[in-house]
Design an enzyme around this catalytic site. Structure first.
Site, PDB file in Angstrom:
ATOM      1  N   GLY A 147       0.808  -1.221   0.000  1.00  7.01           N
ATOM      2  CA  GLY A 147       0.000   0.000   0.000  1.00  7.01           C
ATOM      3  C   GLY A 147       0.841   1.269   0.000  1.00  7.01           C
ATOM      4  N   CYS A 172       3.118   6.661  23.384  1.00 13.84           N
ATOM      5  CA  CYS A 172       4.139   5.727  23.855  1.00 13.84           C
ATOM      6  C   CYS A 172       4.285   4.523  22.944  1.00 13.84           C
ATOM      7  CB  CYS A 172       3.815   5.276  25.260  1.00 13.84           C
ATOM      8  SG  CYS A 172       4.309   6.501  26.457  1.00 13.84           S
TER       9      CYS A 172
END
Lengths: 144, 397
Positions: free
Chosen positions: B71, B325
């Site tokens: 993609g 995070c």
């Protein structure tokens, strides 16, 4: 997960000293929700000795593990020793942290210093301001 | 320990039929399709068949299909090709949205450095843009509109046919990153007036490292890789025949089962959404109706996503999050920020994406596990304490 050491995962899964101390002698909170990490440390101090310590943390696995390890490292220790605790010592005790997570150990060091500063302030004890983190003017969060 | 895989938007398990279909192209029919001998010609035949399959799914012709490594490459090539056409015509403006995949956003950043102007349309709180927004953003110097078919994080399906109609009327090339949609939704490039479309095999149980770019006849492609004349000179490098065959088989399989599978997935999805909605101070990300059959995305106030993922992993659940995070930066997902989630909330996000292999029992287990972990993490969160004590106001009511 290989991201963290066994030690980090242990302290993350079974954090030591989680909670709150009512009427704590010193409380320190660092970090902010915008960055995704907040650490709060509560201290019970008798004769310059840390007789009890608890923490609350909003943050990632390494933030929780760093808080847990830091509280273990200062529990029962004199204030002078707690003040000498470095983020490096916290990270080493955890068998290391990934580079982009090192700031979690910095937060732990700073939260402890802030809690001790709070204790000094509350009790009118003189201290050297330059040895404490200046959280209001810290560029930590914006510097990333 | 059991494993419940709920990260199908990241990648899917390769289907057994696909694995079986690809093996002969490594063991027996391993010829190079560019070779004249029979071993090569057999591979060339497989390549042509695979191209026909992909073309048929999209209602395109086989000459309009270029195989890529996936993609991201397809997105890059589509955008850079449209930009090259734009340069020749003196048109250097692109319209896109704020919540595209980075394969699109980073390519647009590259164009900006080459003097292009880029309009990123704002996204509504429920994760949708409108054809009207696109229409208003198109200028005389617009050379490309690129809007994703369905969002990879929050699963919202954009009004592609309407946007296609607008672009056709204005004479602007319309590209859609359909990586999350292909194999899961019916797509017809004729009816929807799509000029370019990117797809990736591993999102529909095909192999990784293979995808395709559909480009309407008459739109010249710019090659990104120099070398041989493969893919009619538009994509050098020996074709990955096993993967390309695998992609075609995966697509056929997905289409054959789509109606039934979609019905099952929607049922599981809605069950999961209903269950997680019962967690106080939680919010579903993205429109409830106009969303992929397999996508569930939530934000939970007062907690951080990475610790949530790690604890769910301990319970055997594979999920993902848009928390900072988990990305290695301090900023949470640009998609969640684009739909107006503030940083504090975006950090506490959880994405669960289903496949047909999931069962109702797994969904029940997952709902309970998420409830438990969220409550546990809130219990040690200083933010949650402040919210509960009334020191801070809840953002999610």
């Amino acid at each position: 997960m290989a991201l963290y050491s066994e030690k980090v995962m242990d302290h993350f899964r079974n954090p030591r000293n989680v909670g709150v101390i009512e009427n704590a002698d010193g409380v320190g909170e660092v970090g902010n929700a915008k960055c995704g990490d907040i650490m709060k440390i509560y201290l019970k101090i008798e004769n310059d000795l840390i007789v009890d310590v608890k923490f609350e943390t909003f943050g990632c696995g390494s933030a929780i593990a760093s808080s847990s390890m830091a509280t273990e490292l200062i529990k029962g220790k004199p204030l002078s020793e707690a003040l000498a605790l470095t983020n490096k010592a916290v990270a080493e005790a955890l068998d290391g942290l990934p580079n982009h997570k090192l700031h979690c150990s910095v937060l732990a060091e700073e939260a402890i210093k802030k809690a001790i500063q709070d204790y000094y302030e509350k009790n009118g004890i003189e201290y050297d301001e330059t040895k404490f983190p200046d959280c209001e003017n810290c560029s930590h969060c914006s510097s990333h | 320990m059991r494993r419940i895989y709920l990260d199908n938007a990241a990648t899917t398990k390769t289907s057994k039929t696909v694995i079986k279909a690809t093996l002969p192209y490594m063991e027996e029919i391993y010829g190079n399709p560019s070779s004249l001998h029979s071993a090569g010609q057999k591979a060339a035949e497989a390549l042509a068949n695979a191209r026909n399959t992909v073309a048929a799914y999209l209602d395109a012709s086989e000459r309009e299909i270029t195989f890529t490594s996936g993609g991201s490459e397809a997105d890059n090539q589509a955008i850079l090709s449209a930009a090259a056409i734009g340069v020749r015509k003196g048109k250097k403006h692109v319209v896109s949205t704020a919540f595209e995949h980075h394969a699109v956003l980073h390519t647009l950043e590259k164009l900006k450095k080459q003097g292009f102007e880029v309009t990123l349309l704002p996204v509504s709180e429920n994760g949708l843009i409108t054809a009207k927004q696109v229409e208003n953003a198109i200028r005389p110097d617009t050379c490309l509109v690129t809007v994703m078919y369905a969002n990879n994080e929050i699963g919202t399906i954009q009004p592609i046919a309407e946007i296609g109609a607008v672009c056709r009327e204005k004479g602007v090339i319309f590209h859609t990153d359909a990586v999350q949609a292909v194999g899961h939704l019916p797509i017809d490039v004729q009816r929807e007036n799509i000029d370019m479309l990117s797809l990736s095999a591993h999102k529909f149980h095909g192999p990784k490292g293979v995808g395709a770019l559909y480009v309407r006849k008459g739109i010249p492609l710019t090659g990104l890789i120099e070398g041989g004349a493969q893919e009619r000179g538009k994509r050098a490098g020996t074709e990955n025949i096993p993967a390309i065959v695998g992609m075609a088989v995966a697509l056929e399989e997905a289409c054959k089962n789509r109606a039934k599978s979609s019905e099952k997935l929607k049922k599981l999805r809605d069950m999961l959404i209903d269950g997680l909605s019962k967690i106080p101070h939680s919010v579903l990300n993205g429109d409830r109706e106009k969303r992929l059959p397999a996508n569930v995305s939530f934000c939970f106030e007062g907690i951080e996503g990475e610790s949530l993922l790690l604890l769910l992993d301990d319970k055997g659940i594979c999920a993902s999050s848009g928390s900072a995070c988990t990305s290695g930066s301090l900023d949470p997902s640009h998609v969640l920020l684009a739909i107006g989630r503030v940083h504090d909330i975006a950090h506490g996000s959880l994405r669960l994406t289903l496949s047909e292999e999931n069962t109702e029992e797994e969904i029940e287990y997952t709902i309970e596990a998420v409830k438990e972990v969220v409550a546990y993490l809130r219990g040690m969160s200083p933010i949650w304490r402040d919210l509960m004590n009334g020191k801070k106001e809840f953002i999610i009511k």
